[in-house]
Design a protein around this motif. Sequence first.
Motif, mmCIF file in Angstrom:
data_model
loop_
_atom_site.group_PDB
_atom_site.id
_atom_site.type_symbol
_atom_site.label_atom_id
_atom_site.label_comp_id
_atom_site.label_asym_id
_atom_site.label_seq_id
_atom_site.Cartn_x
_atom_site.Cartn_y
_atom_site.Cartn_z
ATOM 1 N N CYS A 1 -2.317 13.213 -6.839
ATOM 2 C CA CYS A 1 -2.365 12.173 -7.864
ATOM 3 C C CYS A 1 -3.244 12.609 -9.033
ATOM 4 O O CYS A 1 -4.197 13.366 -8.836
ATOM 5 C CB CYS A 1 -2.982 10.889 -7.294
ATOM 6 N N SER B 1 2.121 3.462 -3.522
ATOM 7 C CA SER B 1 1.409 4.737 -3.535
ATOM 8 C C SER B 1 2.392 5.904 -3.601
ATOM 9 O O SER B 1 2.212 6.847 -4.378
ATOM 10 C CB SER B 1 0.542 4.808 -2.269
ATOM 11 N N SER C 1 -4.222 10.022 2.552
ATOM 12 C CA SER C 1 -4.278 8.629 2.151
ATOM 13 C C SER C 1 -4.170 7.655 3.322
ATOM 14 O O SER C 1 -4.799 6.603 3.322
ATOM 15 C CB SER C 1 -3.149 8.381 1.150
ATOM 16 N N TYR D 1 -5.753 7.297 -10.610
ATOM 17 C CA TYR D 1 -5.600 7.004 -9.183
ATOM 18 C C TYR D 1 -5.973 5.552 -8.880
ATOM 19 O O TYR D 1 -6.992 5.058 -9.353
ATOM 20 C CB TYR D 1 -6.506 7.941 -8.372
ATOM 21 N N GLY E 1 -5.093 4.401 -5.467
ATOM 22 C CA GLY E 1 -5.166 4.370 -4.014
ATOM 23 C C GLY E 1 -4.395 3.211 -3.413
ATOM 24 O O GLY E 1 -4.545 2.898 -2.242
ATOM 25 N N GLY E 2 -3.604 2.540 -4.254
ATOM 26 C CA GLY E 2 -2.885 1.383 -3.742
ATOM 27 C C GLY E 2 -3.785 0.157 -3.661
ATOM 28 O O GLY E 2 -3.394 -0.891 -3.184
ATOM 29 N N ARG F 1 0.814 -1.222 0.000
ATOM 30 C CA ARG F 1 0.000 0.000 0.000
ATOM 31 C C ARG F 1 0.847 1.271 0.000
ATOM 32 O O ARG F 1 0.674 2.136 -0.851
ATOM 33 C CB ARG F 1 -0.941 0.011 1.221
#
Length: 187
Positions: free
Chosen positions: A77, A50, A109, A82, A84-85, A46
Amino acid sequence: MSIHYEVISEEEIICIKDMCDGLMAYQKSKASIHPEWFDNMCFETRLVPSVKGAKANYIVAAKDGDEIVGYAYSNICPKRTYSGGFATLEPVDFFDFDSVENEDVGCLSQFFIKENYRGSGIGSVLFDKSMEWLNSFKRISDRFIFVSNGNEGALRFYQHKGFRISHEILNGFIIVMRNTRPCFQPE
Ligand SMILES: CC(C)(COP(=O)(O)OP(=O)(O)OC[C@H]1O[C@@H](n2cnc3c(N)ncnc32)[C@H](O)[C@@H]1OP(=O)(O)O)[C@@H](O)C(=O)NCCC(=O)NCCS
């Protein structure tokens, strides 16, 4: 308790690995919709991707002496790419593209304070520093926060700070919160 705050550079992010993993475990403990999805979420899956994928990153930590007791991670971003991981099989509408001015969005985030340090104002300081950083990007009209299902405390905290619920994604796994900057002037 003597708390001070330090910006963490991208080269130093390993120092918040345990905190990031702690956040994922906390979110799993609160979730009723797909808690097992958190099993694959950790610092390596994550935070690292990111940070690598964002146009700009800001990580600020709260320290009690040498010990990191909290952190907030924000980024800028492109709204259309995007992730968001979240490694998802299908495209996800993280944002309502047409309602977001310009091409980039600002996101708070990740945000986590160690249990014994919650409720004493540390989160508010980290939140304010993060918003100050996001607000320094004049082209950003909207700030977003992604709250996982079941984390009612975080929802209340962000509502208290002026964010509102925008929509749900991934069948309710994530609640998207949004705060549009007042008087934003598009470029
Ligand atoms: C959410 C979190 C970051 C807030 O940080 P904190 O240091 O505990 O918050 P503060 O002490 O600065 O509290 C700020 C305000 O929010 C309120 N607040 C904090 N947590 C709250 C909660 N769970 N429910 C309702 N209100 C809350 C406080 O009462 C305080 O109100 P006030 O300004 O009127 O006094 C922290 O509790 C945390 O790490 N929680 C676990 C992880 C988490 O949920 N992260 C968010 C992932 S999206």
